[in-house]
Design an enzyme around this catalytic site. Structure first.
Site, PDB file in Angstrom:
ATOM      1  N   ASP A 161       0.844  -1.197   0.000  1.00  0.00           N
ATOM      2  CA  ASP A 161       0.000   0.000   0.000  1.00  0.00           C
ATOM      3  C   ASP A 161       0.881   1.249   0.000  1.00  0.00           C
ATOM      4  O   ASP A 161       1.762   1.390   0.859  1.00  0.00           O
ATOM      5  CB  ASP A 161      -0.855   0.013   1.277  1.00  0.00           C
ATOM      6  CG  ASP A 161      -2.339   0.062   0.990  1.00  0.00           C
ATOM      7  OD1 ASP A 161      -2.717   0.424  -0.130  1.00  0.00           O
ATOM      8  OD2 ASP A 161      -3.108  -0.267   1.900  1.00  0.00           O
ATOM      9  N   GLU A 202     -13.969  -1.055  -2.618  1.00  0.00           N
ATOM     10  CA  GLU A 202     -14.269  -1.125  -1.185  1.00  0.00           C
ATOM     11  C   GLU A 202     -15.526  -0.340  -0.838  1.00  0.00           C
ATOM     12  O   GLU A 202     -15.744   0.769  -1.343  1.00  0.00           O
ATOM     13  CB  GLU A 202     -13.093  -0.576  -0.356  1.00  0.00           C
ATOM     14  CG  GLU A 202     -13.363  -0.628   1.141  1.00  0.00           C
ATOM     15  CD  GLU A 202     -12.167  -0.282   1.997  1.00  0.00           C
ATOM     16  OE1 GLU A 202     -12.308  -0.295   3.253  1.00  0.00           O
ATOM     17  OE2 GLU A 202     -11.082   0.004   1.456  1.00  0.00           O
TER      18      GLU A 202
END
Length: 260
Positions: free
Chosen positions: A80, A178
């Site tokens: 990430d 998401e």
């Protein structure tokens, strides 16, 4: 081990499985059993007790990614990119290059749709594999005033599809969706040719990801609706710890078989 090519070929096939990891120990447990491991900036909340992911740094992410790469030798690993490390193409290229040079990760993940497409393209043009991330984006939590499910309104749906297409066109090999209404996430998945990985986005995506401490019940402060707990890890550790404490205090441990 999965590669960029085999991940992309998984579109509409057997769903891809991704889980987070932050250290070599758990990465070694997950190795070969899942398709991808994400070294998520979620570690900032799960393990550093921060209110959000925003204070995670490049050094922190590289440290944990290097550990995961040491533990999982045969699994595709994504790092990430933390908040503030890809504000423009030059900054993103500098930081993503550090990930490749210092950790051994196979790809990086970037939050954002159309507004980040040029940055994603700058990375992919320089041989850095990028996983996109749209919908509910944790790094946007302060600017959006909280964690909000997306895809409830027509204009949101249109933007999400535009974002997905822009990320794909910029060269991303995969896309995390998401916190999006399930039917919308499925529509997004149909609108692009790269695989989609859902988290809180229903079963209509090309794969799923969960934070390991959520999935195995170690993070006990709250349980998001989309999380299924496959283990009550917090309780099991507490029980084992209580047994250890009791045996030390009563001199049951160490016993003869544990003594030189």
């Amino acid at each position: 081990m999965k590669t960029i090519t085999s991940i992309k070929a998984s579109k509409s096939q057997t769903p891809l499985v991704m889980i987070t990891a932050y250290d070599a120990l758990f990465a070694s447990i997950f190795d070969k059993k899942v398709d991808m491991i994400l070294v998520g900036d979620s570690l900032n909340m799960s393990f550093n007790k921060a209110a959000d992911t925003l204070s995670a740094t490049m050094d922190i992410m590289i440290y944990h990614t290097k550990a995961v790469c040491a533990g999982a030798k045969d699994t595709f690993i994504i790092c990430d990119m933390p908040f503030g490390t890809y504000t423009d193409a030059k900054t993103a290229l500098k930081n993503a290059s550090r990930v490749y040079q210092e950790s051994g990760a196979h790809a990086v993940k970037i939050e954002g749709g159309k507004e980040r497409a040029a940055i994603i393209k700058a990375l992919t043009d320089n041989s850095i594999a990028v996983m996109g991330h749209i919908g509910l984006m944790p790094q946007f939590v302060r600017s959006e005033g909280g964690y909000k499910v997306k895809g409830r309104k027509e204009e949101e749906i249109k933007k999400l599809i535009e974002d997905a297409k822009a990320v794909e066109e910029a060269g991303a090999f995969c896309l995390v969706i998401e916190g999006v209404i399930a039917s919308v996430a499925e529509e997004i998945s149909r609108s692009i040719t790269i695989p989609t990985i859902g988290i809180g986005a229903g079963s209509g995506t090309d794969g799923q990801v969960l934070v390991w401490s959520d999935a195995f019940g170690f993070f006990n402060e709250f349980q998001p609706k989309f999380v299924k707990r496959y283990l009550d890890g917090h309780r099991l550790i507490e029980e084992a710890l209580d047994a250890y404490v009791q045996e030390v205090k009563t001199r049951k441990f160490p016993a003869e078989e544990h003594t030189y």
